[in-house]
Design a protein around this motif. Structure first.
Motif, PDB file in Angstrom:
ATOM      1  N   MET A   1       0.804  -1.333  -0.156  1.00 45.72           N
ATOM      2  CA  MET A   1      -0.100  -0.064  -0.039  1.00 45.72           C
ATOM      3  C   MET A   1       0.734   1.223  -0.124  1.00 45.72           C
ATOM      4  N   LYS A   2       0.333   2.394  -0.660  1.00 44.96           N
ATOM      5  CA  LYS A   2       1.075   3.530  -0.609  1.00 44.96           C
ATOM      6  C   LYS A   2       0.294   4.886  -0.017  1.00 44.96           C
ATOM      7  N   ASP A   3       0.653   5.236   1.044  1.00 45.69           N
ATOM      8  CA  ASP A   3       0.073   6.121   1.654  1.00 45.69           C
ATOM      9  C   ASP A   3       0.747   7.580   1.134  1.00 45.69           C
ATOM     10  N   ILE A   4       0.063   8.331   0.400  1.00 46.80           N
ATOM     11  CA  ILE A   4       0.395   9.768  -0.093  1.00 46.80           C
ATOM     12  C   ILE A   4      -0.142  10.959   0.739  1.00 46.80           C
ATOM     13  N   ALA A   5      -0.360  10.703   1.772  1.00 50.28           N
ATOM     14  CA  ALA A   5      -1.092  11.659   2.957  1.00 50.28           C
ATOM     15  C   ALA A   5       0.239  12.555   3.417  1.00 50.28           C
ATOM     16  N   ASN A   6       0.251  13.854   3.237  1.00 49.71           N
ATOM     17  CA  ASN A   6       1.051  14.599   3.945  1.00 49.71           C
ATOM     18  C   ASN A   6       0.556  15.263   5.204  1.00 49.71           C
ATOM     19  N   ARG A   7       0.725  14.580   6.208  1.00 51.37           N
ATOM     20  CA  ARG A   7       0.315  14.891   7.726  1.00 51.37           C
ATOM     21  C   ARG A   7       0.806  16.171   8.321  1.00 51.37           C
ATOM     22  N   PHE A   8      -0.252  16.696   8.933  1.00 49.61           N
ATOM     23  CA  PHE A   8       0.120  17.818   9.530  1.00 49.61           C
ATOM     24  C   PHE A   8       1.342  17.711  10.816  1.00 49.61           C
ATOM     25  N   VAL A   9       2.279  18.399  10.809  1.00 48.50           N
ATOM     26  CA  VAL A   9       3.112  18.017  11.985  1.00 48.50           C
ATOM     27  C   VAL A   9       2.678  18.385  13.258  1.00 48.50           C
ATOM     28  N   GLU A  10       1.735  19.048  13.284  1.00 48.41           N
ATOM     29  CA  GLU A  10       0.973  19.775  14.545  1.00 48.41           C
ATOM     30  C   GLU A  10       0.049  18.407  14.961  1.00 48.41           C
ATOM     31  N   ASN A  11      -0.147  17.408  14.264  1.00 48.27           N
ATOM     32  CA  ASN A  11      -1.280  16.501  14.749  1.00 48.27           C
ATOM     33  C   ASN A  11      -0.906  15.915  16.017  1.00 48.27           C
ATOM     34  N   PRO A  12      -2.048  15.495  16.830  1.00 47.64           N
ATOM     35  CA  PRO A  12      -3.229  15.753  16.507  1.00 47.64           C
ATOM     36  C   PRO A  12      -3.723  17.140  16.975  1.00 47.64           C
ATOM     37  N   LEU A  13      -4.605  17.706  15.939  1.00 49.16           N
ATOM     38  CA  LEU A  13      -4.656  19.091  16.344  1.00 49.16           C
ATOM     39  C   LEU A  13      -5.690  19.394  17.230  1.00 49.16           C
ATOM     40  N   LEU A  14      -6.563  18.382  17.574  1.00 45.94           N
ATOM     41  CA  LEU A  14      -7.459  18.571  18.762  1.00 45.94           C
ATOM     42  C   LEU A  14      -7.668  17.186  19.528  1.00 45.94           C
ATOM     43  N   SER A  15      -7.405  17.328  20.659  1.00 44.99           N
ATOM     44  CA  SER A  15      -7.593  16.041  21.596  1.00 44.99           C
ATOM     45  C   SER A  15      -8.695  16.235  22.746  1.00 44.99           C
ATOM     46  N   PRO A  16      -9.394  15.161  23.203  1.00 47.27           N
ATOM     47  CA  PRO A  16     -10.415  15.342  24.230  1.00 47.27           C
ATOM     48  C   PRO A  16      -9.916  16.333  25.225  1.00 47.27           C
TER      49      PRO A  16
END
Length: 352
Positions: A1-16
């Motif tokens: 599988m090839k993941d082509i998403a560029n995730r934000f370095v700030e992730n997670p943006l929101l937590s509980p």
């Protein structure tokens, strides 16, 4: 599988822990699966907030809404002989299914698309009436001719259906009840009429004949729907072998309507893929990705309230016309962001 998403370095943006609970006695368990829209030159999230009482050892407790709109807390001993609690999301007690959390929709905004806050003066969208006593979930937002259409999952003991509310200012809402009865969810309305009609993707569920497939329907007014057709099915021994469902509103490209969708396998791993629909006849599927464009691989996607999940129902297209900023729920607990190239997604589609 090839993941082509560029995730934000700030992730997670929101937590509980980033938001206060809606009322005393409850705590936020999950923030997830936001609808996304632009309003007043800001990026907004209609984020699902899932709450329950703080859990006590040997007891499962969860809230439900009464028909009058008040909250009732149900408590069950974990070793009760009539309790089935093998799933973190749903339990069965004395033959009746219950959700372990109660969800509502909360509005957050951001100037940069990465740092979100809850502005004053905007209401929480909560379940109302007998068909929403288990809450409302997973809002999708479509802007059509100056009006925002909010589709969401309405949950009650009678089943899971699709509710609709509309607004122009995000402070006053018109309620239209259920537009797709149980069992149905994952409803995304196209943001443009085609041949004078509204179109929507939706996902009826079948436990005996058929399966959890993506359908399309049309409507003269955005409220009353018909001409239903099944267009995307699960694929055996594939990443989307168990269920498929639409993400946000399809994206109009020169080649067709591009839809980002989720698929899950028998191990309850949720990934994202894409398919393309004909511009003039959106019930005709042109192509589809064979492998996911995004799959769970980071710690916050693999571990959480319900791990091994990436799930989206909201995105925006950046001014360059190619960058797709996608907001998604990770492990049913966090809100995250990632970017894709629309051209790259289109290059991965295989004709059917």
């Amino acid at each position: 599988m090839k993941d082509i998403a560029n995730r934000f370095v700030e992730n997670p943006l929101l937590s509980p822990s980033d938001l206060p609970p809606s009322r005393e006695g409850l705590e936020i368990t999950c923030l997830l699966n936001p609808g996304v829209f632009q309003f007043q030159n800001k990026i907004w999230l209609a984020v699902r907030v899932a709450e329950r009482p703080k859990q006590i050892e040997n007891i499962i407790s969860f809230p439900i809404l009464t028909e009058a709109g008040t909250i009732q807390i149900i408590e069950i001993l974990k070793d009760h002989p009539e309790l089935i609690a093998t799933d973190a999301r749903v339990i069965n007690y004395q033959g009746v299914d219950y959700l372990t959390t109660l969800s509502h929709i909360r509005l957050l905004c951001s100037e940069d698309g990465k740092h979100f806050y809850e502005p004053e003066g905007y209401p929480h969208l909560v379940g109302e009436g007998i068909l929403e006593t288990f809450g409302i979930e997973d809002c999708r937002v479509s802007l059509i001719e100056g009006k925002y259409y909010l589709t969401f999952t309405s949950v009650s003991p009678s089943g899971v259906g699709v509710g609709l509310r509309t607004t122009t200012d995000w402070k006053n809402f018109k309620k239209h009840g259920l537009i797709f009865p149980p069992h149905n969810k994952d409803c995304a309305i196209f943001e443009e009429k085609i041949n004078g009609l509204f179109y929507a993707l939706h996902r009826p569920s079948s436990v005996d004949i058929g399966g959890n497939y993506i359908w399309i329907a049309s409507s003269p007014d955005g409220i009353h729907w018909g001409n239903h057709k099944c267009i995307i099915k699960t694929r055996k021994e594939s990443w989307d072998s168990k269920r498929v469902g639409a993400g946000a509103a399809p994206i109009k490209t020169d080649l067709g309507w591009l839809e980002i969708y989720h698929g899950a396998n028998e191990f309850h791993q949720y990934c994202l893929g894409a398919f393309l629909l004909d511009l003039k006849d959106p019930a005709r599927v042109i192509s589809r990705t064979e492998t996911p464009i995004m799959f769970p691989k980071t710690n916050y996607e693999l571990s959480g309230f319900f791990g091994n999940v990436v799930f989206t129902n909201g995105h925006i297209i950046e001014p360059d016309g190619d960058t797709l900023t996608l907001y998604y729920g990770a492990s049913d607990e966090f809100v995250c962001g990632a970017q894709f190239s629309i051209r790259e997604i289109l290059s991965l589609l295989k004709k059917l």
